[in-house]
Design an enzyme around this catalytic site. Structure first.
Site, PDB file in Angstrom:
ATOM      1  N   GLY B  53      26.806  -4.011  33.226  1.00  0.00           N
ATOM      2  CA  GLY B  53      25.946  -4.374  34.343  1.00  0.00           C
ATOM      3  C   GLY B  53      26.546  -5.302  35.379  1.00  0.00           C
ATOM      4  N   TRP B  55      28.544  -4.643  37.909  1.00  0.00           N
ATOM      5  CA  TRP B  55      28.464  -4.138  39.288  1.00  0.00           C
ATOM      6  C   TRP B  55      27.029  -4.214  39.810  1.00  0.00           C
ATOM      7  CZ3 TRP B  55      32.174   0.302  41.130  1.00  0.00           C
ATOM      8  CH2 TRP B  55      33.502  -0.147  40.989  1.00  0.00           C
ATOM      9  N   ASP B  79      22.544   4.486  32.984  1.00  0.00           N
ATOM     10  CA  ASP B  79      23.529   4.562  31.900  1.00  0.00           C
ATOM     11  C   ASP B  79      22.886   5.260  30.713  1.00  0.00           C
ATOM     12  OD1 ASP B  79      26.311   2.623  31.385  1.00  0.00           O
ATOM     13  OD2 ASP B  79      25.524   3.871  29.779  1.00  0.00           O
ATOM     14  N   ASP B  95      21.048  10.648  31.468  1.00  0.00           N
ATOM     15  CA  ASP B  95      22.305  11.372  31.540  1.00  0.00           C
ATOM     16  C   ASP B  95      22.552  11.764  32.995  1.00  0.00           C
ATOM     17  OD1 ASP B  95      24.333  13.160  31.353  1.00  0.00           O
ATOM     18  OD2 ASP B  95      23.295  14.558  30.017  1.00  0.00           O
ATOM     19  N   ASP B 120      31.598   2.719  37.846  1.00  0.00           N
ATOM     20  CA  ASP B 120      32.740   2.046  37.220  1.00  0.00           C
ATOM     21  C   ASP B 120      32.931   2.559  35.792  1.00  0.00           C
ATOM     22  OD1 ASP B 120      34.846   0.258  37.036  1.00  0.00           O
ATOM     23  OD2 ASP B 120      33.594  -1.373  36.295  1.00  0.00           O
ATOM     24  N   LYS B 160      35.786   4.678  39.841  1.00  0.00           N
ATOM     25  CA  LYS B 160      37.056   4.390  39.188  1.00  0.00           C
ATOM     26  C   LYS B 160      37.830   5.683  38.919  1.00  0.00           C
ATOM     27  CE  LYS B 160      36.880   1.769  35.541  1.00  0.00           C
ATOM     28  NZ  LYS B 160      37.377   0.638  34.789  1.00  0.00           N
TER      29      LYS B 160
END
Lengths: 962, 291
Positions: B53, B55, B79, B95, B120, B160
């Protein structure tokens, strides 16, 4: 062209009498009964091989998004019959569904049917569930293809190919990503392994009678998790089902044999690196790992290959045991009983001792034929075992020594016994016929615990170790040692001493073996083990060393660099003994070890046939993690030495002769090794300097002729833990506010016997050390340059017109150039890259000009001409599009510049230097080595340049000069 | 190992604890913002693969500065796993490959689309680099796929990536959806790490593109092997970001930083919840007790 490739072994298959191994994009064909590499076939393009699926003479080879087909032709050779074909997605599994058709399962749960003759995609079955798969399996049935999909959501989906993938079953239970799925239709079991460290065996049952190879059977089957098994301490990467076992492999290097009832049968180690791949037939298991090793393990249950017996002797509480030369057993207790036990005939012979003291010592000579028993008062009996016919002992010595209270007794060879009495007095007694005589006296120097723990005698030289860990060397004519080596083996003292030709070797309970030379008398080097208690060599060739790891007895093979046997016995404090021998049975020479120990007054004897249990390398392993630094030395035309340091904290010196690459010497650092330099001091000798984490610098002298090492210094900038802590306990130690730096790179400037070592450190300080390469060696810090602001990534020295210039690069992309005489401030500094500089190569191009090539984290390569007179960059060239990831290696060779990058490409440039500099792109090749950390020039050979790239493995590439 | 040694080894690990961030990665997003100003005018943001958490923490702190009315700021964190609650951040445990999740996000924005999507997420690496790079690229593409459902035209996407051997394939895919795509490396990301971030600006999907979850987006493939090596490969523009005066993640700093007079050890802000090895750890712990 790839000349040598060593990287992860990602797929393995037994096929006919070959082992097929996918190493990088190459398939190695090894005939394993003679252990010979027959062929190396380049199958995929820029992609590791993850699967080998045979069908008669054709083999499907896949990996990543590619598949290819090879064919077995006669004369033990294979050839490519379908060039690699690119599928749109990553492949997890493949099977043959006809003579010329293969089914492939992709990572998004799609089954593709390809016709290999037309090289055409025939059919595609998609699934409703198309999230990413971590593993999958296709199993051909009589009426279709069964699809197993291991999802990221910890489930295994089972489906079949209709017009799409129709879901049949869903296996839930795992708590992490599924890494492997195998299935045996006949046995009706499924085995899965996962991130959650478990191996699960699922049974498939059906009340309705359908053939188990039909979709109907699987549709109505009841599948339940029969066994949830934990035997790995890290992620379980793969598994395999054989006739007898389920075998699982993991990141912890463990290979675990389970029976179908879920019982852990046997656990062996691949090496120390994670295991990626395995296959098994009825006799052997092969595993391939992250250390490049391919290991062959006998597929046997230890209990079948050992015999264990509990010998009940007619003797009250035996205290000490030993093997004799004929592998019979002698034992004593505290009440004057001495028993000789014939193991074959199971006959006990009892002797009554006439000792006054209950403190008794039992000692066996090196040849194991002579058995001595002494008590504290000096009453000594010696027996000899006969060599031939029926075994018996005859007493040859029965005497009373008058040398005071006896503290210890050791055989120094086959004739001399050393007794230690009070005040460190050692009496060496020679057995002379039927009597004994005091042959010499020596005295241990004063220390806290002044008694003998081990000794050895040869040619007038007596070497003794005391309980404080000191080693003393005596000549027999003098009482005082001619040389003492202080604190060699920690606080328990050495456990054994062996004198060889011109050297001697000691072992200790500090987890080390130490090597010394006799002429000149000096300490050479140390070898560390991961078990603390190192006891002695087991065999005459000194290949096996034994010891204890907590409660387990361990035998370690010094040639294989691996443990070969572990026996849980309770620990080394019990009385125990080991013996090793070779015996021919059915024309096969087998190697055995026998181990015995006393436990609750019973004698346990275990015999192991090493041939049936010891794993052997087919391809030798090396670093278990990334290689950070590497230097090659061409010893001669046929042999190249590789010196490498890695993330696994080891420094390895390896030889490469023909196709065999082998680590000869391994040394440990406290933390990772980031940099090393090899500087030639004469034809045969090199100074090796290695450094890295925990601010540790190790200096050694390597003789390349016999590959021997002399350790010069082991230096830590802030001192060793002990030096730092002093006598304070950890609680009383104040917090040290300064960071422990990492040494990122170093280089050397040579001035006769004096070396100046420049080390670039992570705390932004450039440290300068002075090293004397002749005796008495000295290594000390002479200067700290605090000019930089951030971590120094690269340092290099260069000689130009009788001056030495030092160049450093930082994580902010800055190059600074220092003159050796004015180190406080650089003569020139500039920012070249937008972030860290990961590689640096320098070439002198005129009396005042340097060509400086740098490669960065920003994917760029810059080449600058620096004029040292004018202190400015005269000309510059750069490329930002040759690599798509960090440029980590650069080397000048001939008129070329060669760059390497994490993107696994090696680029060759022709450098044109005149008033301006320019580089012409010549070629780019791919390397199978992932995470490339650098490049080293091996040699320039007529029309080609040989370079070695290193990272996760290493590859020697030959680049044609055009 | 003393408990201060990690503080000494990694400056951003230490700073994260001191400034109350759940992970050191918070600094990466902050430094990307310094370079690209990605938070400018953003009121609705989505944090994909948000756990633990950090970000989301950055988003909630920074986006509030864009408006006088704090209620205008909408942050959705998605998530698979539950994560500890954060004030001002709506959590969706779901999901990202499901349409329902996309709809849930849009519902949260009351029918509007997001100005910014960040991701990320990274898989547990296996140690086999090509697999890790592939899985990471699939994670990014799954994030891109849901992004096409929820991002407004002209919006920004930050994710990322691993700069491995096939990063060009991923790059060429992203270029189809965004006008500007840059690979960026914040100062707080280690030099030695293959991790970097793609900053994709001005979302402009190809004409006629309809977002769908039915088929996953796949990364591109080499059309033929001539693209595999040599000069015909895609050029991936690279940019280092973060203020040059910022701390450098590779440098070892003393515990007393410049200008500081005291140092106090701080516990991590948020420890992990429910790792896959939890059960085995508990089992072995019990085994040791039983010994």
């Amino acid at each position: 062209m790839s000349l040598l490739l060593r990287t992860d072994v990602t797929s393995l298959k037994f096929y006919k009498n070959f082992i097929l191994a996918g190493i990088g994009s190459f398939l190695s064909v090894i005939q394993y009964d003679i252990n010979r590499l027959l062929q190396k076939l380049h199958v995929l393009k820029g992609q590791k091989i993850y699967g080998i699926v045979p069908c008669n003479d054709k083999l499907l080879i896949f990996g990543g998004k590619q598949y290819a087909v090879i064919k077995y032709i006669v004369n033990n050779t294979f050839e490519l019959c379908l060039e690699p074909t690119i599928c749109e997605d990553w492949l997890h599994s493949g099977v043959w569904v006809g003579e010329d058709r293969v089914a492939l399962l992709t990572a998004h749960n799609v089954v593709q049917i390809w016709n290999i003759n037309q090289n055409k995609l025939n059919m595609k079955y998609v699934s409703m569930d198309n999230s990413i798969l971590y593993s999958g399996l296709l199993v051909p049935l009589a009426d279709g293809v069964l699809v197993f999909s291991g999802t990221v959501f910890s489930e295994v989906l089972i489906g079949c190919c209709d017009y799409q993938i129709t879901p049949l079953q869903n296996l839930k239970g795992h708590k992490g990503v599924i890494f492997s799925i195998t299935c045996n239709i006949e046995k009706q079991i499924i085995v899965t392994t996962s991130d959650d460290r478990s191996v699960r065996i699922w049974t498939v049952k059906n009340t309705v009678s359908h053939e188990n190879n039909t979709i109907k059977f699987w549709k109505n089957a009841m599948i339940s998790c029969e066994h949830e098994l934990y035997g790995h301490s890290a992620r379980v990467m793969s598994n395999c089902i054989t006739n007898d076992f389920v075998i699982s492999i993991g990141e912890d290097s463990g290979i675990v044999f389970w029976d179908f009832d879920g019982k852990l049968i046997r656990r062996v180690s691949h090496t120390i690196a994670s295991v990626w791949s395995l296959d098994a037939n009825d006799k052997f298991v092969i595993t391939g790992g992250g250390d490049c090793a391919l290991m062959l393990h006998p597929s046997s249950v230890t209990s079948k290959d050992k015999s264990q017996e509990v010998i009940k002797l007619n003797l009250d509480s035996p205290k000490k045991v030993a093997f004799t030369a004929r592998r019979n057993i002698v034992t004593i207790n505290e009440s004057n009983d001495f028993v000789y036990y014939d193991v074959d005939k199971k006959i006990e012979t009892h002797f009554k001792l006439e000792h006054e003291s209950t403190f008794k010592l039992l000692g066996i000579s090196n040849c194991k034929q002579l058995i001595a028993v002494v008590d504290m008062s000096g009453k000594l009996d010696i027996w000899i075992e006969n060599c031939k016919r029926d075994a018996f002992l005859s007493k040859i010595v029965d005497t009373k020594l008058d040398i005071g209270r006896i503290l210890s007794m050791h055989w120094a060879d086959n004739r001399h016994l050393a007794f230690c009495s009070n005040n460190g007095i050692i009496s060496i007694i020679a057995a002379n016929g039927n009597s004994v005589e005091v042959y010499a006296h020596v005295i241990l120097p004063l220390c806290k615990e002044r008694w003998l723990t081990a000794c050895a005698y040869k040619n007038e030289t007596f070497i003794a170790g005391d309980r404080c860990g000191n080693i003393h060397v005596f000549v027999i004519s003098q009482n005082e040692p001619i040389k003492s080596f202080k604190h060699i083996h920690g606080r328990y003292g050495p456990t054994s001493i062996v004198i060889q030709q011109n050297c001697f070797v000691t072992t200790g309970r500090d987890g080390t073996i130490k090597y010394f030379s006799l002429k000149p008398l000096k300490y050479l080097s140390s070898k560390e083990f991961d078990f603390q208690w190192v006891e002695c060599f087991v065999d005459k060739n000194k290949q096996y060393i034994c010891g204890f790891q907590e409660r387990v007895f361990v035998i370690y093979d010094l040639l294989l660099h691996n443990k070969i046997l572990e026996i849980p016995c309770g620990g080394g404090h019990r009385s125990w003994d080991i013996t090793q021998y070779k015996h021919k049975t059915e024309k096969v020479l087998c190697e055995y070890v026998e181990f015995m120990y006393l436990k609750s007054s019973s004698l346990y004897l275990e015999r192991y046939n090493l041939n049936n249990i010891v794993s052997k390398p087919i391809i030798n392993g090396s670093h278990s993690k990334v290689i950070n630094c590497l230097k090659t030395i061409c010893k001669n035309d046929a042999e190249t030495l590789f010196i490498s340091g890695g993330e696994d904290t080891t420094l390895r010196i390896s030889t490469n002769i023909g196709t065999e690459f082998k680590d000869v010497l391994i040394y440990k650092h406290l933390s990772n090794i980031r940099t090393l330099k090899a500087v030639m001091i004469d034809e045969n000798r090199y100074i090796l300097i290695s450094a890295g984490g925990r601010a540790q610098i190790c200096v050694k002298i390597l003789s390349i002729e016999d590959l021997s090492i002399e350790e010069i210094t082991n230096y830590m900038i802030k001192g060793s833990d002990k030096e730092r802590k002093g006598n304070n306990s950890w609680r009383n130690c104040a917090v040290d506010f300064n960071p422990e730096t990492r040494i990122m790179d170093l280089d050397v400037s040579v001035n006769g016997d004096e070396f100046i070592v420049y080390a670039g450190c992570s705390d932004a300080i450039l440290r300068v050390f002075q090293l004397l390469t002749i005796y008495p060696h000295d290594f000390k810090l002479i200067k700290e340059i605090k000019y930089h602001d951030t971590c120094i990534l690269k340092t290099k020295t260069v000689n130009i017109s009788n001056r030495t210039v030092l160049i450093s690069c930082t994580s902010r992309g800055i190059i600074s150039v220092f003159d050796e005489k004015t180190l406080d401030k650089p003569i020139f500094s500039t920012m070249v890259h937008s972030s860290g500089i990961n590689s640096l190569a320098i070439k002198v191009i005129s009396e005042s000009r340097l060509l400086i090539a740098t490669g960065g984290d920003d994917n760029a390569i810059h080449v600058n001409i620096l004029d040292l007179g004018e202190c400015r960059v005269v000309s510059t060239w750069s490329s930002t599009n040759s690599h798509c990831s960090q440029v980590t290696g650069l080397v000048f060779a001939d008129e070329y510049l060669i760059s390497s990058s994490i993107d696994q490409r090696v680029t060759m440039w022709r450098v044109c230097v005149a008033e301006h500099v320019g580089c012409e792109y010549i070629q780019q090749v791919y390397s199978d080595v992932a995470d490339i950390q650098g490049i080293d020039l091996v040699q320039v050979n007529g029309t080609s340049i040989q370079v070695c790239v290193f990272g996760k493995g290493l590859e020697v590439l030959s680049l044609e000069m055009k | 190992m003393g408990k201060t040694s990690k503080d000494k080894r990694d400056i951003y690990y230490r700073l994260a604890k001191e400034e109350g961030w759940r992970a050191r990665s918070a600094f990466k997003l902050l430094q990307i913002n310094e370079e690209y100003d990605i938070f400018k005018g953003v009121l609705r943001a989505v944090d994909l693969c948000a756990a633990p958490g950090s970000w989301s923490q950055v988003l909630s702190k920074k986006l509030r500065q864009n408006t006088d009315n704090v209620d205008d700021v909408k942050i959705v964190a998605v998530d698979l796993q539950a994560m500890a609650a954060l004030p001002g951040v709506k959590q969706i445990q779901g999901d990202i490959t499901k349409v329902s999740t996309a709809n849930e996000i849009i519902q949260e924005f009351e029918g509007s689309k997001a100005d910014l999507v960040v991701c990320d997420g990274a898989p547990d690496v296996t140690g086999l680099h090509d697999i890790d790079e592939y899985i990471q690229s699939q994670l990014l593409l799954a994030a891109l796929n849901i992004t096409t459902h929820v991002l407004k035209d002209g919006g920004v996407f930050v994710a990322k990536i691993f700069r491995g051997k096939d990063v060009t394939l991923l790059y060429s895919q992203l270029k189809q959806f965004f006008e500007y795509v840059t690979v960026s490396k914040p100062q707080s990301s280690r030099n030695s790490s293959i991790e970097a971030f793609v900053v994709c600006q001005n979302y402009t999907p190809p004409p006629g593109y309809t977002p769908t979850m039915a088929n996953p987006l796949l990364d591109h493939k080499y059309c033929d092997f001539n693209e595999f090596t040599g000069v015909n490969r895609f050029i991936v523009p690279f940019n280092a970001c973060g203020d040059l005066s910022a701390y450098d993640s590779d440098t070892s700093y003393p515990l007393l930083l410049e200008g500081q007079t005291t140092y106090e050890y701080k516990e991590p802000v948020q420890s992990p919840i429910n790792p896959p090895y939890k059960e085995v750890l508990e089992m072995t712990k019990n085994l040791q007790i039983n010994k």
